[in-house]
Design an enzyme around this catalytic site. Structure first.
Site: not given
Ligand code: F6R
Length: 255
Positions: A69, A137, A139, A144
């Protein structure tokens, strides 16, 4: 049914040595290996170890890398870009030819075209070993939590908790990017082998959910449960909730 394998180490340093040894094993068994690489604070110790291994004789000249990413808006020479990070922590210190290094351009004029360019690269390679971190979270890459996930490379709006977590790398004057480009779930799940690293107690709950919870798009790392060859490499703090729930490797971690 194969489960996610879990290895728990006393500390992040030992976990990084173990992970680097796996990377070395992959490269030695196939010098032209394709590695999928992550950034963030977690793999820094792994990259340091790989640089040490390179200095002590491991050649990476045949290796191809594909990073996960990049922040939208950051040029490769921006100190907070993942391109800069990768050169700083790994590429500047090992012998992977620049032509075999694949990174996303967050400053591309046409982001859709950039996603397609990257998907063409992904399609023409099979990732032998994918290195992952995990967000608080759940990801992976910057996929996400959502009600639906994307298979291909795409632009993503970062979740508030991700922006908050990433703000620690930016100075007060700098604005933390709110968007990123990330490879999709397909690239990750088609890798032959996946190594997910997680250190620190703030990851303990999400690690438990990813390993033991239901497979769900609201916790993208849980999708790794369907992959046949995944190992989570944890320090004791990140494994805390797993251990609380009675998870042990063959020998219980020392008290
Ligand atoms: C970065 C990436 C992210 C990070 C995750 C954890 O390339 O793909 O999924 O791995 O946000 O970041 P750290 O390691 O900083 O806690």
């Amino acid at each position: 049914m194969r489960k996610i394998q879990v290895r728990i180490f006393d500390n992040a340093e030992t976990a990084a040595v173990y992970s680097a040894a796996i990377v070395e094993q992959v490269i030695r068994s196939k010098p032209k290996s394709v590695l999928g690489l992550a950034t963030g604070s977690t793999p820094i110790a792994l990259y340091k170890q790989l640089v040490d291994f390179h200095r002590s004789g491991l050649s990476m000249a045949g290796v191809t890398t594909i990073n996960l990413d990049e922040y939208v808006g950051l040029a490769p020479d921006h100190p907070q870009s993942y391109s800069y990070y990768m050169h700083h922590h790994l590429f500047d210190h090992v012998d992977i030819p620049e032509s075999q290094i694949h990174l996303l351009r967050g400053d591309a004029e046409d982001l859709e075209q950039e996603c397609q360019r990257y998907d063409n690269i992904i399609r023409s390679h099979t990732i032998d070993l994918q290195i992952l971190g995990i967000g608080v979270n759940g990801h992976i890459g910057f996929n996400e939590p959502d009600s639906a996930l994307k298979a291909n490379t795409h632009v993503v709006q970062l979740a508030p908790e991700t922006i908050q977590a990433n703000s620690r790398f930016f100075t007060a004057e700098e604005t933390v990017p709110t968007q990123a480009i990330t490879v999709g779930l397909q690239a990750i799940l088609l890798a032959k082998q996946v190594l997910l690293l997680a250190f620190g107690k703030e990851k303990a709950k999400v690690i438990y959910e990813a390993v033991k919870g239901d497979v769900r798009t609201s916790l993208p790392a849980s999708l790794l449960q369907v992959h046949p060859n995944v190992t989570f490499v944890l320090d004791r703090a990140a494994a805390e909730v797993l251990i609380e729930h009675g998870f042990y490797t063959s020998t219980p971690p020392r008290a």
